[in-house]
Enzyme design. Sequence first.
Site, short mmCIF file in Angstrom:
data_model
loop_
_atom_site.label_atom_id
_atom_site.label_comp_id
_atom_site.label_asym_id
_atom_site.label_seq_id
_atom_site.Cartn_x
_atom_site.Cartn_y
_atom_site.Cartn_z
N ASN A 105 8.55 -3.00 -12.48
CA ASN A 105 9.47 -2.64 -11.45
C ASN A 105 10.65 -2.59 -11.96
OD1 ASN A 105 8.24 -2.55 -8.79
ND2 ASN A 105 7.24 -4.34 -9.47
N GLY A 130 10.48 -2.67 -1.50
CA GLY A 130 9.54 -2.91 -2.42
C GLY A 130 9.60 -4.39 -3.12
N ASP A 159 10.07 -11.41 7.66
CA ASP A 159 9.86 -12.80 7.78
C ASP A 159 10.56 -13.35 8.94
OD1 ASP A 159 8.63 -12.75 4.92
OD2 ASP A 159 10.55 -12.31 4.41
N HIS A 187 12.20 -13.47 -0.67
CA HIS A 187 10.93 -13.01 0.31
C HIS A 187 9.67 -13.32 -0.56
CE1 HIS A 187 8.37 -10.58 2.25
NE2 HIS A 187 8.02 -9.51 1.31
P1 NAX Z 1 1.81 2.08 -0.83
O1 NAX Z 1 1.27 1.75 -2.20
O2 NAX Z 1 1.30 2.57 0.26
O3 NAX Z 1 3.23 3.12 -1.32
C1 NAX Z 1 3.77 3.05 -2.33
C2 NAX Z 1 4.42 4.20 -2.60
O4 NAX Z 1 5.55 4.32 -3.60
C3 NAX Z 1 3.29 5.26 -3.41
O5 NAX Z 1 3.40 6.54 -2.52
C4 NAX Z 1 3.98 5.47 -4.71
O6 NAX Z 1 3.67 6.84 -5.19
C5 NAX Z 1 5.45 5.15 -4.53
N1 NAX Z 1 6.13 5.09 -5.62
C6 NAX Z 1 5.69 4.29 -6.71
N2 NAX Z 1 6.64 4.19 -7.98
C7 NAX Z 1 7.74 5.16 -7.39
C8 NAX Z 1 8.65 5.52 -7.97
N3 NAX Z 1 9.19 5.13 -9.01
N4 NAX Z 1 9.93 6.27 -7.24
C9 NAX Z 1 9.34 6.74 -5.66
N5 NAX Z 1 8.13 6.40 -5.28
C10 NAX Z 1 7.56 5.54 -5.92
O7 NAX Z 1 2.80 0.76 -0.48
P2 NAX Z 1 3.34 0.31 0.77
O8 NAX Z 1 2.53 -0.45 1.55
O9 NAX Z 1 4.12 1.47 1.50
O10 NAX Z 1 4.44 -0.73 0.27
C11 NAX Z 1 5.56 -0.71 -0.40
C12 NAX Z 1 6.31 -1.88 -0.99
O11 NAX Z 1 6.82 -2.59 0.08
C13 NAX Z 1 5.35 -2.55 -1.75
O12 NAX Z 1 6.15 -3.01 -3.22
C14 NAX Z 1 5.14 -3.93 -0.94
O13 NAX Z 1 4.62 -4.92 -1.82
C15 NAX Z 1 6.31 -3.94 -0.21
N6 NAX Z 1 6.47 -4.81 1.15
C16 NAX Z 1 7.59 -5.37 1.37
C17 NAX Z 1 7.78 -6.24 2.35
C18 NAX Z 1 8.96 -7.04 2.75
O14 NAX Z 1 9.04 -7.69 3.49
N7 NAX Z 1 10.04 -6.95 1.67
C19 NAX Z 1 6.56 -6.43 3.35
C20 NAX Z 1 5.56 -5.19 3.37
C21 NAX Z 1 5.39 -4.74 1.87
O15 NAX Z 1 4.41 -5.87 1.32
#
Ligand code: NAX
Length: 328
Positions: A105, A130, A159, A187
């Site tokens: 990350n 993310g 949350d 988080h």
């Molecule tokens: P997905 O895997 O469906 O989508 C992530 C997208 O990010 C993919 O399309 C991927 O190609 C893209 N990506 C990866 N590296 C990248 C970069 N360097 N530049 C631009 N795009 C990039 O995940 P999704 O379900 O949409 O979740 C996204 C993130 O949210 C995850 O890290 C997840 O853990 C986090 N969350 C955070 C939450 C919070 O409350 N803070 C809750 C929901 C979620 O779990």
Amino acid sequence: TRTPVNVTVTGAAGQIGYALLFRIASGQLLGPDTPVRLRLLEITPALKAAEGTAMELDDCAFPLLAGIDISDDPRVAFDGANVALLVGARPRTKGMERGDLLEANGGIFKPQGEAINAVAADDIRVLVVGNPANTNALIAQRHAPDVPAARFTAMTRLDQNRAYSQLAKKLDVTVNDVKRLAIWGNHSATQYPDLFHAEVNGKNAAETVNDQKWIEADFIPTVAKRGAAIIEARGASSAASAANAAIDHVHDWVNGTAEGDFVSAGVVSDGSYGVPAGLISSFPVTSTGGDYEIVQGLAIDDFSRARIDASVAELAEERDAVQGLGLI
Ligand code: NAX
């Protein structure tokens, strides 16, 4: 007509992106009078999928959507950005150590922070969704030295919303009856949803619940582990609720919080409540005039103190780990 606000969304082709973009374009992020131009950032292999989503956005004919640009280059996607939602991240896969996760990350959030520093608009506001959200936000913030640190935030609003819903269910009231329910810390599973400062119809929530066992053994773990419960039930992680929380976070940041209420957000600590300065930790915050401020003067009892300290200790460990990896 107003000049469109540039909203950059990373991870635009992912599942949160799909739930988020249509709501931004329909005006729910910034309000019904503000046109938006979407800037989508994706990795190269996902550009085609992002284009597909952009086609659907076109097909909604949203009156407020002034345009969509798609790029795999952060310097392009963040150019002139007023609001940035950093959703794309590297998920933890099987067998991955925490150090590997933080390093992967760092490889995303360091260049994005640098790009924001170089090309974003002067009023840029960043929300990191993310995971690990707090530490990813810290990495990006540290690589954007020309941007005020307070413009980098991490999402704990989901949350908070989960906590509202659990408390309302327990007391057989609606979420409209609940106020001032804050999430403290990271988080993560160590987060602390705080009923001791929350109110239900103007009365203290913890006193109204009057069941310390429920708070400790049921409420706190249910809120903290809700993400895992959603994965278990749905076979995929929270997406629409996460997008909804991101909308809430930015909407309230830009438009202000309600008088007498507060919300939760991961913001750079100024040392308030004993949280080491510089860490991006969740606090109760209010917003007026486009700035989130940490609510001051809440009395913290021993129970809350121990919970806050445990979660903040985890944040400090994550910071030390990314420092050790040379990421900040
Ligand atoms: P997905 O895997 O469906 O989508 C992530 C997208 O990010 C993919 O399309 C991927 O190609 C893209 N990506 C990866 N590296 C990248 C970069 N360097 N530049 C631009 N795009 C990039 O995940 P999704 O379900 O949409 O979740 C996204 C993130 O949210 C995850 O890290 C997840 O853990 C986090 N969350 C955070 C939450 C919070 O409350 N803070 C809750 C929901 C979620 O779990």
